[in-house]
Design an enzyme around this catalytic site. Structure first.
Site, PDB file in Angstrom:
ATOM      1  N   GLU A 193     -22.284   7.710   6.123  1.00  0.00           N
ATOM      2  CA  GLU A 193     -23.660   7.444   6.561  1.00  0.00           C
ATOM      3  C   GLU A 193     -24.662   8.256   5.745  1.00  0.00           C
ATOM      4  O   GLU A 193     -25.722   7.751   5.363  1.00  0.00           O
ATOM      5  CB  GLU A 193     -23.830   7.801   8.050  1.00  0.00           C
ATOM      6  CG  GLU A 193     -23.215   6.818   9.018  1.00  0.00           C
ATOM      7  CD  GLU A 193     -21.740   7.110   9.307  1.00  0.00           C
ATOM      8  OE1 GLU A 193     -21.101   7.849   8.529  1.00  0.00           O
ATOM      9  OE2 GLU A 193     -21.231   6.583  10.311  1.00  0.00           O
ATOM     10  N   GLU A 214     -15.841   6.869  14.396  1.00  0.00           N
ATOM     11  CA  GLU A 214     -16.422   6.985  15.744  1.00  0.00           C
ATOM     12  C   GLU A 214     -15.544   6.259  16.773  1.00  0.00           C
ATOM     13  O   GLU A 214     -15.346   6.732  17.888  1.00  0.00           O
ATOM     14  CB  GLU A 214     -17.844   6.402  15.749  1.00  0.00           C
ATOM     15  CG  GLU A 214     -18.804   7.214  14.899  1.00  0.00           C
ATOM     16  CD  GLU A 214     -20.221   6.650  14.930  1.00  0.00           C
ATOM     17  OE1 GLU A 214     -20.455   5.607  14.296  1.00  0.00           O
ATOM     18  OE2 GLU A 214     -21.079   7.241  15.596  1.00  0.00           O
TER      19      GLU A 214
HETATM   20  C1  1HE Z   1     -17.733  -4.317   3.965  1.00  0.00           C
HETATM   21  C2  1HE Z   1     -17.686  -2.985   4.438  1.00  0.00           C
HETATM   22  C3  1HE Z   1     -18.669  -2.595   5.387  1.00  0.00           C
HETATM   23  C4  1HE Z   1     -16.072  -3.267   3.037  1.00  0.00           C
HETATM   24  N1  1HE Z   1     -19.577  -3.503   5.750  1.00  0.00           N
HETATM   25  N2  1HE Z   1     -18.667  -5.174   4.372  1.00  0.00           N
HETATM   26  N3  1HE Z   1     -19.069   2.148   5.847  1.00  0.00           N
HETATM   27  C5  1HE Z   1     -18.973   2.468   4.546  1.00  0.00           C
HETATM   28  O1  1HE Z   1     -19.907   2.948   3.920  1.00  0.00           O
HETATM   29  C6  1HE Z   1     -17.694   2.143   3.881  1.00  0.00           C
HETATM   30  C7  1HE Z   1     -17.861   0.950   2.957  1.00  0.00           C
HETATM   31  N4  1HE Z   1     -16.589   0.447   2.450  1.00  0.00           N
HETATM   32  C8  1HE Z   1     -15.884   1.072   1.469  1.00  0.00           C
HETATM   33  O2  1HE Z   1     -16.180   2.180   1.040  1.00  0.00           O
HETATM   34  C9  1HE Z   1     -14.696   0.333   0.927  1.00  0.00           C
HETATM   35  O3  1HE Z   1     -14.851  -1.029   1.218  1.00  0.00           O
HETATM   36  C10 1HE Z   1     -13.344   0.810   1.512  1.00  0.00           C
HETATM   37  C11 1HE Z   1     -12.994   2.202   0.967  1.00  0.00           C
HETATM   38  C12 1HE Z   1     -13.334   0.848   3.038  1.00  0.00           C
HETATM   39  C13 1HE Z   1     -12.230  -0.191   1.088  1.00  0.00           C
HETATM   40  O4  1HE Z   1     -12.250  -0.362  -0.317  1.00  0.00           O
HETATM   41  P1  1HE Z   1     -11.514  -1.643  -0.948  1.00  0.00           P
HETATM   42  O5  1HE Z   1     -11.570  -1.469  -2.435  1.00  0.00           O
HETATM   43  O6  1HE Z   1     -10.192  -1.832  -0.312  1.00  0.00           O
HETATM   44  O7  1HE Z   1     -12.389  -2.913  -0.482  1.00  0.00           O
HETATM   45  P2  1HE Z   1     -13.799  -3.462  -1.065  1.00  0.00           P
HETATM   46  O8  1HE Z   1     -13.540  -4.275  -2.307  1.00  0.00           O
HETATM   47  O9  1HE Z   1     -14.801  -2.376  -1.182  1.00  0.00           O
HETATM   48  O10 1HE Z   1     -14.290  -4.397   0.116  1.00  0.00           O
HETATM   49  C14 1HE Z   1     -13.654  -5.641   0.395  1.00  0.00           C
HETATM   50  C15 1HE Z   1     -14.665  -6.506   1.104  1.00  0.00           C
HETATM   51  O11 1HE Z   1     -15.038  -5.901   2.333  1.00  0.00           O
HETATM   52  C16 1HE Z   1     -15.967  -6.635   0.301  1.00  0.00           C
HETATM   53  O12 1HE Z   1     -16.524  -7.901   0.601  1.00  0.00           O
HETATM   54  P3  1HE Z   1     -16.332  -9.178  -0.416  1.00  0.00           P
HETATM   55  O13 1HE Z   1     -16.993 -10.312   0.298  1.00  0.00           O
HETATM   56  O14 1HE Z   1     -16.977  -8.756  -1.691  1.00  0.00           O
HETATM   57  O15 1HE Z   1     -14.827  -9.352  -0.548  1.00  0.00           O
HETATM   58  C17 1HE Z   1     -16.843  -5.568   0.899  1.00  0.00           C
HETATM   59  O16 1HE Z   1     -18.223  -5.833   0.740  1.00  0.00           O
HETATM   60  C18 1HE Z   1     -16.445  -5.668   2.362  1.00  0.00           C
HETATM   61  N5  1HE Z   1     -16.725  -4.446   3.087  1.00  0.00           N
HETATM   62  N6  1HE Z   1     -16.637  -2.364   3.835  1.00  0.00           N
HETATM   63  C19 1HE Z   1     -19.576  -4.752   5.249  1.00  0.00           C
HETATM   64  N7  1HE Z   1     -18.675  -1.378   5.916  1.00  0.00           N
HETATM   65  C20 1HE Z   1     -22.775   2.557  14.552  1.00  0.00           C
HETATM   66  S1  1HE Z   1     -23.302   3.257  13.192  1.00  0.00           S
HETATM   67  C21 1HE Z   1     -21.961   3.455  12.122  1.00  0.00           C
HETATM   68  C22 1HE Z   1     -22.472   3.689  10.750  1.00  0.00           C
HETATM   69  C23 1HE Z   1     -21.419   3.437   9.726  1.00  0.00           C
HETATM   70  O17 1HE Z   1     -20.300   3.081  10.003  1.00  0.00           O
HETATM   71  S2  1HE Z   1     -21.906   3.702   8.117  1.00  0.00           S
HETATM   72  C24 1HE Z   1     -20.456   3.574   7.196  1.00  0.00           C
HETATM   73  C25 1HE Z   1     -20.277   2.212   6.624  1.00  0.00           C
END
Ligand code: 1HE
Length: 265
Positions: A139, A119
């Site tokens: 989402e 977005e």
């Molecule tokens: C996060 C987030 C997040 C990572 N919020 N903490 N977005 C999503 O559904 C995407 C969610 N993220 C992922 O699918 C993956 O993290 C990635 C593909 C982006 C990257 O993967 P990777 O293997 O490099 O990283 P990871 O091990 O998954 O994440 C590393 C850290 O970032 C980990 O935290 P840690 O404390 O355990 O190290 C994750 O929890 C954190 N992290 N993504 C919070 N999104 C206005 S409305 C909009 C609505 C949306 O955007 S919904 C889509 C949300």
């Protein structure tokens, strides 16, 4: 009063830098994959709302392996309906300052460009994607809905049907596929995005302010108007642009053989 320095302080998740007329804003929360928390969205709003007068274009990019993982999901748990509406409104206002702000914005994308990250990218005027970039709207599978203007901007870029498919089935598009559907404006090799983004931003910054205003503010609105109103608005905009002394000087330069010719590339 004219200013040439950013007059607001930014959260740690954002880093700003000025290179001549181009400002660079870096999402700087790589440990959380540049997930957009409240603080970061407020920082984006403040940055684009207080650009120095000397800034003529902006490049936005992400540090680490990904552009942005979208909404910070950890902040979602405690929010009720009323707070959710206010939250979405804050994203709308921040991204509105990108799309309909002071100067054109080039987004440089790599890795995940997902959810709210997509977005954010959709609010920019030009998108440079490294081959590693991929687009998704997770989402749907998380039981939520886009809230950062995605329903408004993405159908205008890729069509309602493609956005429906992305949300319903979790389909992702690669940077290369993004070229064909209108998400990727330029495709570049890994590591080359920022240089390309800066090159484009420098070129944009060299346009007259009036032309950039017309392209950012008049063009998308004319495209949504009834044709009769659109033609009238276009006539006004083009007459205003050509009356600008800077436009007159550039036309004179060309006619007197000093201005650049249009070349193939
Ligand atoms: C996060 C987030 C997040 C990572 N919020 N903490 N977005 C999503 O559904 C995407 C969610 N993220 C992922 O699918 C993956 O993290 C990635 C593909 C982006 C990257 O993967 P990777 O293997 O490099 O990283 P990871 O091990 O998954 O994440 C590393 C850290 O970032 C980990 O935290 P840690 O404390 O355990 O190290 C994750 O929890 C954190 N992290 N993504 C919070 N999104 C206005 S409305 C909009 C609505 C949306 O955007 S919904 C889509 C949300």
């Amino acid at each position: 009063m004219a200013s040439d320095r950013l007059a607001v302080s930014l959260p740690e998740s954002l880093r700003a830098e000025q290179q001549g007329p181009v400002a660079i804003l870096r999402l700087s929360r790589a440990q959380k994959r540049n997930a957009l928390d409240d603080e970061t969205v407020a920082g984006i709003d403040a940055f684009f709302g207080h650009l120095p007068d000397s800034t003529a274009a902006v490049v936005i990019c992400g540090e680490g392996e990904h552009f942005s993982a979208g909404l910070d999901l950890s902040e979602l748990e405690a929010r009720d309906v009323r707070e959710g509406i206010a939250h979405s409104g804050r994203w709308h206002r921040a991204f509105e300052k990108i799309q309909y702000g002071k100067v054109p914005v080039v987004a440089v994308l790599h890795g995940a460009v997902v959810g709210g990250g997509l977005e954010l990218a959709a609010a920019a005027h030009v998108r440079v994607a490294e081959r590693s970039a991929y687009y998704a709207l997770p989402e749907g599978s998380r039981g939520i809905y886009v809230g950062g203007g995605g329903s408004v901007r993405l159908p205008r870029l890729i069509g309602v049907a493609r956005m429906m498919d992305m949300m319903l089935t979790g389909r992702t598009y690669s940077a290369e596929e993004g070229l064909a559907i209108g998400l990727t404006t330029y495709l570049v090799d890994p590591g080359k995005g920022l240089a390309k983004g800066l090159e484009l931003a420098q070129r944009i910054a060299a346009n007259t302010a009036m032309t950039n205003f017309a392209v950012m503010h008049a063009l998308p609105r004319i495209a949504e108007m009834a044709p009769e109103a659109g033609f009238a608005m276009e006539a006004l905009m083009s007459s205003m642009a050509q009356a600008d002394p800077e436009a007159k000087a550039r036309l004179k330069d060309f006619l007197e053989k000093r201005g650049p010719k249009v070349t193939r590339s």
